[in-house]
Design an enzyme around this catalytic site. Sequence first.
Site, mmCIF file in Angstrom:
data_model
loop_
_atom_site.group_PDB
_atom_site.id
_atom_site.type_symbol
_atom_site.label_atom_id
_atom_site.label_comp_id
_atom_site.label_asym_id
_atom_site.label_seq_id
_atom_site.Cartn_x
_atom_site.Cartn_y
_atom_site.Cartn_z
ATOM 1 N N GLU A 128 22.047 15.065 76.067
ATOM 2 C CA GLU A 128 21.874 16.177 75.398
ATOM 3 C C GLU A 128 22.613 17.302 76.316
ATOM 4 O O GLU A 128 22.274 17.181 77.636
ATOM 5 C CB GLU A 128 20.837 16.908 75.335
ATOM 6 N N GLU A 271 14.225 13.873 76.353
ATOM 7 C CA GLU A 271 13.343 13.636 76.032
ATOM 8 C C GLU A 271 13.348 12.429 74.958
ATOM 9 O O GLU A 271 13.210 11.131 73.279
ATOM 10 C CB GLU A 271 12.273 13.852 74.832
ATOM 11 N N GLU A 305 8.009 16.151 76.961
ATOM 12 C CA GLU A 305 8.877 14.581 76.997
ATOM 13 C C GLU A 305 8.175 14.510 75.820
ATOM 14 O O GLU A 305 8.904 13.826 74.889
ATOM 15 C CB GLU A 305 9.769 14.478 77.918
HETATM 16 N N1 BES Z 1 15.993 17.867 75.750
HETATM 17 C C1 BES Z 1 15.003 19.195 77.506
HETATM 18 C C2 BES Z 1 15.938 18.345 78.478
HETATM 19 C C3 BES Z 1 17.722 19.450 78.426
HETATM 20 C C4 BES Z 1 17.653 20.333 79.083
HETATM 21 C C5 BES Z 1 18.703 18.159 78.058
HETATM 22 C C6 BES Z 1 19.413 20.712 78.367
HETATM 23 C C7 BES Z 1 19.709 18.548 77.800
HETATM 24 C C8 BES Z 1 20.119 20.144 78.271
HETATM 25 C C9 BES Z 1 13.901 19.069 77.812
HETATM 26 O O1 BES Z 1 12.901 18.450 76.549
HETATM 27 C C10 BES Z 1 13.313 20.610 78.119
HETATM 28 O O2 BES Z 1 13.572 21.280 77.491
HETATM 29 N N2 BES Z 1 13.049 19.782 79.773
HETATM 30 C C11 BES Z 1 12.591 20.989 80.570
HETATM 31 C C12 BES Z 1 11.388 21.042 80.617
HETATM 32 C C13 BES Z 1 10.318 21.377 79.789
HETATM 33 C C14 BES Z 1 8.860 20.988 79.678
HETATM 34 C C15 BES Z 1 10.200 22.915 79.379
HETATM 35 C C16 BES Z 1 13.622 20.783 81.983
HETATM 36 O O3 BES Z 1 14.523 20.351 82.314
HETATM 37 O O4 BES Z 1 13.485 21.847 82.688
HETATM 38 ZN ZN ZN Z 2 12.009 19.805 75.465
#
Ligand code: BES
Ligand code: ZN
Length: 882
Positions: A128, A271, A305
């Site tokens: 992602e 995720e 996640e």
């Molecule tokens: N889908 C994101 C991870 C992501 C973010 C992938 C940006 C690629 C680019 C994941 O679900 C997410 O939101 N992670 C957050 C933590 C969450 C608890 C808010 C993060 O990685 O900070």
């Molecule tokens: Zn997320």
Amino acid sequence: MRTNQPQTIYLKDYRVPVFLVDHVDLRFELFEDGARVHSVLSMRRNPDSDSSDTSVELNSDTLTKLESLSLDGKELGIDAYEDSVDRLVIHDVPDHFELGVVTWLEPQNNTRLEGLYQSSGMFCTQCEAEGFRCITYFPDRPDVMARFRTRIEADKASFPILLSNGNDVEKGDLDGGRHFVTWEDPFPKPSYLFALVAGDLVEKRDSFRTLSGRDIDLRMYVEPRNSDKCDHAMDSLKRAMRWDEEVYGREYDLDIFMIVAVDDFNMGAMENKGLNIFNSSCVLASQETATDMAFQRIESIVAHEYFHNWSGNRVTCRDWFQLSLKEGFTVFRDSQFSADMGSPTVKRIEDATMLRTAQFAEDSGPMAHPVRPESYMEITNFYTLTIYEKGCEVVGMIHTLLGPDMFRKGSDLYFERHDGQAVTTDDFVRAMEDASGRDLSQFRLWYEQAGTPELTVKDEYDQAAGIYRLRIDQRIPDTPGQTNKKPQHIPFAIGLLGADGESLPLKLSATDADEPTDRVLELTEASHTFEFHGVSECPVPSLLRNFSAPVRVYYPWTREQLMFLMSHDPDGFNRWDAGQRLAVDVISGLVGEAGSEAVDSGLTEAYRGLLTDTSLDQALVAKMLQLPSEAYLIELADKPNVPDIHRAREKVLGHLATALRDDLLACYKRNSVEGRYEVTPQAVARRSLRNTALAWLLHTDDEEGRALAESQFAKADNMTDRMGALRALVNSGYEQECKQMLDAFYEQWKADPQVVEQWFAVQAGSSRTGGLSRIRELMSHPAFDWKNPNKIRSVIGVFAGQNLPAFHAEDGSGYRFLEEQVRRLDDSNPQIAARLVSPLTRWRKYAPVHGEQMKKALEAIRDKSGLSRDVYEVVHKSLAGQ
Ligand code: BES
Ligand code: ZN
């Protein structure tokens, strides 16, 4: 090399894909010096596309070297396709075909940490948003959903564990000490949810029985040295699985759910379907190595996640403009979960603090954008507080307007109607409308208009008629590219308090039969006047209870009213908020020329009340004793001078600490109870209160406080208390003692990267010890690593984001330092570089002495040759005229 003028992508240009991918067959050959990826795509023309184009377009990246390309088994010559830097177009394809692609990658040299890379020897992926194109040529967009089959081949001794999405369907040995495992994911998914892991990892197993009676295999994979740090994440996962069944009726759908921890990761966690990958710092914990805050953060990230399995994976985004569809909704779901696991009021306070400090700042600066943006250059720059936190608030307002039962009907309808689809935020809102019968057309403006609404509240009391009037005006400030905004639909929760602290009934007309003491007023016009009848005395209003909308509220509170609300408001959030407003008022009154004036004794007595009244909810008291942060005071100020704000806040802190010394000591001792370490809200509150009392005592260089800190540091059996003592000392004047303790701490924990990160952060964030020379020392420390985002964040990020007086030093040295680091990082990891720029972007907000120097630093970054698209976008937008 990247092109000089990055392109802007617009929502209005969205077109459905001309070709779809039904199936992807992948074979990864992993070697020491690289990886070969064989891919076979079963493609067909999309019946929903009206395009007559006979060419098919695939995305690619400079990290991806094309070795061969074939169509229905026939090798394609170079005149059959056009290959540019990031795109490949194949001409004259039939309506159905199989496309074979072979690419060669060098994961060991991939410092961007996108696509396939190596972290502490293991192979892992991050796809992602647009990382899959760094692995192979593919229509890398979320509305292309395919079934994946993945075979991984690697040396068996070095990489005994080979993982991908779904179920393992075949495994075996190969020649030359190699082996393979084949994985099949039965659910069609977009390429951004693909994942692969190969390494020498230990496996921790557990299981979960779903409400319908299916047994799910739960597995965590970590490096052997971390095998004792998995229990908390595993327990959190099981709680999250149960909660999603009970609250949203959502069961897990595969037979296996896997979590992997990796040390080098740009984000917190990801995720990927059936195979979540986590930054080690967001999943590994033990009492000895992780603070209470880390424990709570891990619980919420594991849940977040996991929740994506429905809100994101089963129902995904049509395009990246819809990112908040999955992120805003999933943050809302993880917030509800955390509230249910602990104290709902405390969780609300934490979320509102983050929003008001950081998201409001973003929403009033040059990067302001709607929850559903209209355009972007680099999508990774749009994983913002607005998409996440404001997006969560928007879903939360729907929840407030519909009530929990209708909201649940709406989410059921959304999941049922769109299962297996790639959809838009509008589809989400429509499901909520259809299930509830409510009209949310005006509400949709929350997705379209950027900027934080400002509510100005005026009141008047007519004693003779027994009528109390509240007039509320809303205004939404201009943001880049948006002016003259329309009024939004805002749920505004309120109550009225009488002089004895009792809640007054809220009758909206003389004949109103309803007399609740809590109401959600719905604002839809630029101005409203509400009349409350039968009001027997002039009330104190309690406004925006529980922070019912992400807005700023202006009302001319007197200090007496705030002190009254602090001790009487039945809404816990507003009790806390009144304390914050009072402290902000007192501190801002002492900034600059007023710096020598006395601190209001009302504030001191209010805090004394909090410290001594043990009948109060101690978790709330622990929060109320935190003074508003420097970052929040800066956000509220117009043309702030940061060192001045810092001095005013320190002065108030020093005054409170001196005046309340005996109460602080008593509070410290009262909360120093021995016993088994637990992460319950009560125990967390106790440690927090004790560590706050300690920090305040040390603020005045108190000898007894110092002795307490030293003994707490020596005796602590958990990281919260050890860190609490260390932080208090580092932020105090005891330099000698603190140097020794920092050295001792490092010696004890140097083998544990997550603890070393905390050790870096406590020093980089301290305005007492974290001067620039100390920061540079930390960066040449053997434990610092330019390739590891956590180390960069814990030193450079913490310095610029938390050590505000040093970052905003009058001579501009903090800004030049950041400029230097961003220019250096831009080549190796542009995503992290772009995030680091952020503290400079709001240069226009600051007093001119600072703003001009920040602008110079931005210009120097802009002028670097070969600037990445990521940093280009942030720098150019923040320099653009307004
Ligand atoms: N889908 C994101 C991870 C992501 C973010 C992938 C940006 C690629 C680019 C994941 O679900 C997410 O939101 N992670 C957050 C933590 C969450 C608890 C808010 C993060 O990685 O900070
Ligand atoms: Zn997320």
